[in-house]
Design a protein around this motif. Structure first.
Motif, PDB file in Angstrom:
ATOM      1  N   THR A   1       8.502  10.839   6.792  1.00 51.25           N
ATOM      2  CA  THR A   1       9.112   9.926   7.759  1.00 51.25           C
ATOM      3  C   THR A   1       9.055   8.493   7.255  1.00 51.25           C
ATOM      4  O   THR A   1       9.934   7.689   7.566  1.00 51.25           O
ATOM      5  CB  THR A   1       8.440  10.042   9.135  1.00 51.25           C
ATOM      6  N   PHE A   2       8.046   8.189   6.459  1.00 51.67           N
ATOM      7  CA  PHE A   2       7.991   6.861   5.827  1.00 51.67           C
ATOM      8  C   PHE A   2       9.189   6.686   4.897  1.00 51.67           C
ATOM      9  O   PHE A   2       9.860   5.639   4.911  1.00 51.67           O
ATOM     10  CB  PHE A   2       6.660   6.738   5.068  1.00 51.67           C
ATOM     11  N   GLY A   3       9.486   7.747   4.128  1.00 51.93           N
ATOM     12  CA  GLY A   3      10.670   7.707   3.264  1.00 51.93           C
ATOM     13  C   GLY A   3      11.936   7.520   4.080  1.00 51.93           C
ATOM     14  O   GLY A   3      12.792   6.700   3.752  1.00 51.93           O
TER      15      GLY A   3
ATOM     16  N   VAL B   1      15.433   7.805  -0.779  1.00 53.74           N
ATOM     17  CA  VAL B   1      16.068   9.126  -0.821  1.00 53.74           C
ATOM     18  C   VAL B   1      15.319  10.050  -1.772  1.00 53.74           C
ATOM     19  O   VAL B   1      14.969  11.188  -1.423  1.00 53.74           O
ATOM     20  CB  VAL B   1      17.553   8.989  -1.247  1.00 53.74           C
ATOM     21  N   VAL B   2      15.037   9.556  -2.978  1.00 57.96           N
ATOM     22  CA  VAL B   2      14.327  10.374  -3.969  1.00 57.96           C
ATOM     23  C   VAL B   2      12.972  10.795  -3.418  1.00 57.96           C
ATOM     24  O   VAL B   2      12.561  11.956  -3.523  1.00 57.96           O
ATOM     25  CB  VAL B   2      14.155   9.584  -5.286  1.00 57.96           C
ATOM     26  N   PHE B   3      12.304   9.850  -2.799  1.00 58.82           N
ATOM     27  CA  PHE B   3      10.978  10.132  -2.261  1.00 58.82           C
ATOM     28  C   PHE B   3      11.036  11.228  -1.196  1.00 58.82           C
ATOM     29  O   PHE B   3      10.238  12.167  -1.191  1.00 58.82           O
ATOM     30  CB  PHE B   3      10.399   8.844  -1.684  1.00 58.82           C
ATOM     31  N   MET B   4      12.021  11.111  -0.300  1.00 54.64           N
ATOM     32  CA  MET B   4      12.151  12.145   0.737  1.00 54.64           C
ATOM     33  C   MET B   4      12.421  13.505   0.115  1.00 54.64           C
ATOM     34  O   MET B   4      11.834  14.510   0.509  1.00 54.64           O
ATOM     35  CB  MET B   4      13.303  11.795   1.685  1.00 54.64           C
ATOM     36  N   LEU B   5      13.326  13.523  -0.872  1.00 59.26           N
ATOM     37  CA  LEU B   5      13.643  14.802  -1.514  1.00 59.26           C
ATOM     38  C   LEU B   5      12.397  15.397  -2.155  1.00 59.26           C
ATOM     39  O   LEU B   5      12.151  16.600  -2.063  1.00 59.26           O
ATOM     40  CB  LEU B   5      14.732  14.601  -2.575  1.00 59.26           C
TER      41      LEU B   5
ATOM     42  N   SER C   1       0.844  -1.202   0.000  1.00 62.26           N
ATOM     43  CA  SER C   1       0.000   0.000   0.000  1.00 62.26           C
ATOM     44  C   SER C   1       0.873   1.242   0.000  1.00 62.26           C
ATOM     45  O   SER C   1       0.551   2.243  -0.644  1.00 62.26           O
ATOM     46  CB  SER C   1      -0.884   0.039   1.244  1.00 62.26           C
ATOM     47  N   GLY C   2       1.982   1.157   0.751  1.00 60.26           N
ATOM     48  CA  GLY C   2       2.891   2.290   0.779  1.00 60.26           C
ATOM     49  C   GLY C   2       3.441   2.587  -0.608  1.00 60.26           C
ATOM     50  O   GLY C   2       3.642   3.734  -0.969  1.00 60.26           O
ATOM     51  N   GLU C   3       3.640   1.528  -1.409  1.00 62.13           N
ATOM     52  CA  GLU C   3       4.229   1.720  -2.733  1.00 62.13           C
ATOM     53  C   GLU C   3       3.343   2.583  -3.620  1.00 62.13           C
ATOM     54  O   GLU C   3       3.833   3.464  -4.330  1.00 62.13           O
ATOM     55  CB  GLU C   3       4.474   0.362  -3.378  1.00 62.13           C
ATOM     56  N   VAL C   4       2.023   2.349  -3.565  1.00 59.15           N
ATOM     57  CA  VAL C   4       1.152   3.138  -4.436  1.00 59.15           C
ATOM     58  C   VAL C   4       1.106   4.584  -3.948  1.00 59.15           C
ATOM     59  O   VAL C   4       1.003   5.518  -4.747  1.00 59.15           O
ATOM     60  CB  VAL C   4      -0.255   2.513  -4.557  1.00 59.15           C
ATOM     61  N   VAL C   5       1.234   4.770  -2.630  1.00 59.59           N
ATOM     62  CA  VAL C   5       1.327   6.141  -2.120  1.00 59.59           C
ATOM     63  C   VAL C   5       2.574   6.807  -2.697  1.00 59.59           C
ATOM     64  O   VAL C   5       2.521   7.949  -3.166  1.00 59.59           O
ATOM     65  CB  VAL C   5       1.373   6.132  -0.575  1.00 59.59           C
ATOM     66  N   LEU C   6       3.691   6.078  -2.678  1.00 62.18           N
ATOM     67  CA  LEU C   6       4.934   6.627  -3.232  1.00 62.18           C
ATOM     68  C   LEU C   6       4.751   7.022  -4.685  1.00 62.18           C
ATOM     69  O   LEU C   6       5.144   8.109  -5.104  1.00 62.18           O
ATOM     70  CB  LEU C   6       6.071   5.599  -3.157  1.00 62.18           C
TER      71      LEU C   6
END
Lengths: 380, 341
Positions: B137-139, A338-342, A265-270
């Motif tokens: 925070t998940f990232g 990393v990309v996601f956080m950025l 589920s987290g993947e589709v959010v990403l």
């Protein structure tokens, strides 16, 4: 922002169609033009478009959407087993079952909003995941995953006298679902789904959903009962996920519970955030980018890196390889994180916002009068 | 009856771990208003502190003893941990008690990690929506998890408890129920440890001036700021404390379940459920809900109950969470007016 007009939308849709259908051509140079991967682009594109109808339009962050994907997969495989190897009943069945499932979960979860909604959907998804592994083993076949077998009834196929030697594979009136035909089926469905999402976005219903996102309390004050709208959005989004799950099963007739785990589920959010939540095409781009890197990055290893940096002097080459090695191969999730956080930190609107900013830099600056007019638009 | 006591102990034990992780999570939410999905990663970092520390202590020197021969005729190699070679018996004691001793190693490490995380990332997200806080925070959790995986591999790493605590205690005899109830010493130690850490945190918050100011800040941050107190700095310290508590929970958990890079994510979901059941931002609620859910989960896994309701052990926690969230808008002990919608 441009106002959307029917003619603009038509161009938008036509361009999208063209880009999707010519994927085998323009993906060739970047080494992604094999049907299996392109099927995944299309399927996860559908999943992300559906997720965006809920999250992007209403702002409700569901952390349990993979449950619908999993349920859709199981439903499709059961349709292959019981009814027919044809894709149409399987996909319909997957969409309906996932929709019904979404109606139940949505009805309960939407009683709350914000973080509580996220936790409720997460709880339901984890329950489905755990039950699929334990009590529902007769339906889900537990850890092995649900597979086709020789002695499946396949009532319709048998009645029509279609007999296959060995374990048959899913098809559409005789066209096999693996390879390019499978990709084109997924691509056509992706375009249809995109069209539907666009119609929803431009409709009064879509307007209500966006109003819910910007201020639900005020919607309540003006006399709107928002629950039916959010529930409808939730069910539509669940049906999209079910369709994606059904297509996953159609291209590879195997359904396992790990598709329902909360990290899925987290993947589709990403995907949705990466591409740009609330935009139409963003989630598809996000899904494509993630699936592409999942396949390409995870196949990289040190020898390939050395080859890639071979044009540099030796010392520099070794340094670069040492730096980049942890980010590829096994570690591609690190790159993703990393990309996601950025993206979340600097570009909350995702890649679409980035594209718009770059476009904005090259466009002629609006005159002072124009800017003032933009600024003082009435709020209501 | 024996089964009952055993499951009660099991539940208290699990509940201890849940309570410790949820405690930090709820403190961070109550003070900074941040939903931290990377809190499970802190638990995992703690566990790997124990791994690193015991590896450091077990660095060996190899000497060849020409007098003794291996069965195939070559001189025998004798491996002694360096610490033992330098410090003798005391060194052997250090090696033996590496897990409990890594607490002293983990406290500064976790404090640093926590402060770095808060100053480096979390503080930029105070004003952003909860959804964005969850996402970033998940990232971060994914990044930490992958770094651990790259350095320690994907397989669980067994870490052993001290020999003195590795057997089982005859709990039945203590309680006067007759013999026959045996429970591992280390798990009893974990339970005691969890209770004392929870007590320490509560004492800190309730009975020290520092804690009082922190509680006042949770109540009304602006007014505390007007009084000339740098409440932000105190909240950052609270984040550090939360990280330490999660890390220590991880350190002590290593002999129970060998640490692997997925343990953070595994515990994250459960501890989030614990926090919302207890009430967002409520310390007492998190502790109560932690132990409650732990015990319920243990009892649900008893065969008598599973035969009536198959699969209940898999879903009980989530089921309780759903019921609580739908019937009690702010959880068991949440403060009035905080996060009720």
């Amino acid at each position: 922002m441009h106002a959307s007009t029917p003619s603009r939308d038509l161009v938008y849709l036509a361009v999208f169609t063209l880009v999707v259908l010519t994927m085998p051509i323009w993906l060739e140079p970047i080494g992604a033009a094999y049907p299996n991967l392109m099927q995944r682009f299309a399927i996860y594109g559908i999943f992300a478009i559906g997720f965006n109808i809920l999250f992007g339009m209403t702002g409700y962050l569901s952390f349990g959407h993979a449950a619908f994907l999993g349920v859709g997969s199981y439903a499709a495989v059961w349709s292959f087993k019981l009814l027919s190897m044809n894709v149409i009943p399987a996909v319909l069945f997957a969409v309906l079952v996932a929709g019904a499932f979404a109606a139940i979960i949505g009805y309960v979860s939407l009683k709350r909003s914000g973080i509580y909604f996220s936790i409720l959907t997460l709880a339901f998804a984890q329950m489905s995941y755990n039950l699929a592994y334990s009590v529902f083993t007769p339906i889900t076949n537990g850890e092995t995953g649900l597979q086709l077998a020789l002695q499946d009834p396949r009532v319709i196929d048998r009645a029509l006298g279609i007999e296959a030697r060995g374990i048959p594979s899913p098809g559409l009136f005789g066209v096999e679902m693996s390879g390019y035909s499978g990709f084109y089926l997924c691509a056509v469905l992706l375009i249809l789904c995109f069209f539907l999402a666009m119609r929803i976005d431009r409709s009064p219903f879509g307007m209500v959903l966006k109003a819910i996102k910007s201020n639900q309390t005020r919607m309540g004050y003006t006399g709107f009962n928002t629950r039916p709208y959010t529930l409808t959005a939730f069910i539509i989004s669940g049906m999209y996920a079910g369709l994606a799950g059904g297509l996953l099963a159609a291209t590879d007739p195997l359904a396992g519970a790990e598709r329902m785990q909360w990290t899925a589920s987290g993947e589709v959010v990403l995907m949705t955030i990466l591409g740009g939540a609330g935009t139409l095409v963003g989630p598809v781009i996000g899904a494509g980018v993630i699936k592409y890197f999942e396949n390409i990055f995870s196949a990289f290893h040190e020898a390939k890196l050395h080859a890639a940096f071979a044009f540099l002097p030796d010392g520099l080459e070794n340094v670069l390889v040492t730096i980049t090695a942890p980010f590829v191969g096994e570690g591609w999730h690190l790159t993703l994180g990393v990309v996601f956080m950025l993206i979340v930190i600097f570009l909350p609107g995702g890649l679409m916002e980035g594209a718009q900013r770059i476009y904005g830099m090259f466009r002629r600056r609006p005159s002072a009068g124009q800017r003032a007019a933009d600024k003082f638009q009435p709020a209501e | 009856m024996n089964e009952f006591v055993l499951q009660l102990l099991n539940g208290l034990d699990k509940g201890g771990a849940y309570a410790l992780i949820a405690l930090g999570l709820t403190l961070v939410f109550g003070t900074l208003g941040v939903v931290n999905f990377a809190h499970g990663a802190l638990f995992m970092i703690g566990a790997f502190c124990a791994v690193v520390f015991s590896r450091l202590l077990q660095l060996e020197t190899v000497t060849v003893d020409p007098e003794r021969l291996t069965p195939w005729g070559s001189p025998m190699e004798i491996r002694t941990p360096l610490v033992q070679a330098w410090l003798g018996d005391f060194g052997a004691f250090l090696v033996q008690y590496s897990v409990p001793l890594s607490i002293f190693f983990a406290i500064p490490v976790m404090l640093l990690v926590g402060l770095a995380m808060e100053r480096g990332l979390i503080r930029f997200f105070y004003k952003r929506t909860h959804a964005e806080q969850i996402l970033v925070t998940f990232g971060l959790a994914i990044v930490i998890q992958e770094i651990i995986k790259a350095n320690f591999g994907a397989n669980p790493i067994p870490v052993s408890a001290p020999a003195a605590l590795s057997g089982s205690a005859d709990v039945g005899a203590w309680l006067g129920l007759g013999g026959g109830i045996f429970y591992p010493w280390w798990r009893l130690a974990y339970l005691g440890f969890a209770i004392s850490i929870v007590a320490l945190v509560i004492v800190f918050l309730q009975f020290t001036t520092y804690g009082m100011v922190v509680r006042a800040g949770m109540e009304d941050r602006q007014t505390v700021g007007f009084l000339g107190i740098n409440i932000q700095r105190r909240f950052t310290v609270v984040f550090g404390i939360a990280a330490v508590v999660a890390g220590l929970a991880g350190v002590m958990y290593t002999p129970i379940v060998p640490p692997s890079y997925t343990m953070g994510m595994d515990f994250l979901v459960l501890s989030f459920v614990v926090v919302v059941v207890g009430g967002m931002g409520s310390v007492g609620g998190a502790v109560l809900a932690g132990f409650l859910l732990g015990i319920l989960q243990s009892f649900a896994s008893m065969n008598e109950i599973k035969s009536i309701l198959p699969g209940i052990d898999q879903v009980i926690i989530y089921l309780v969470a759903v019921v609580v969230l739908l019937t009690m808008p702010r959880g068991l002990m949440g403060r009035k007016g905080v996060m009720e919608t």
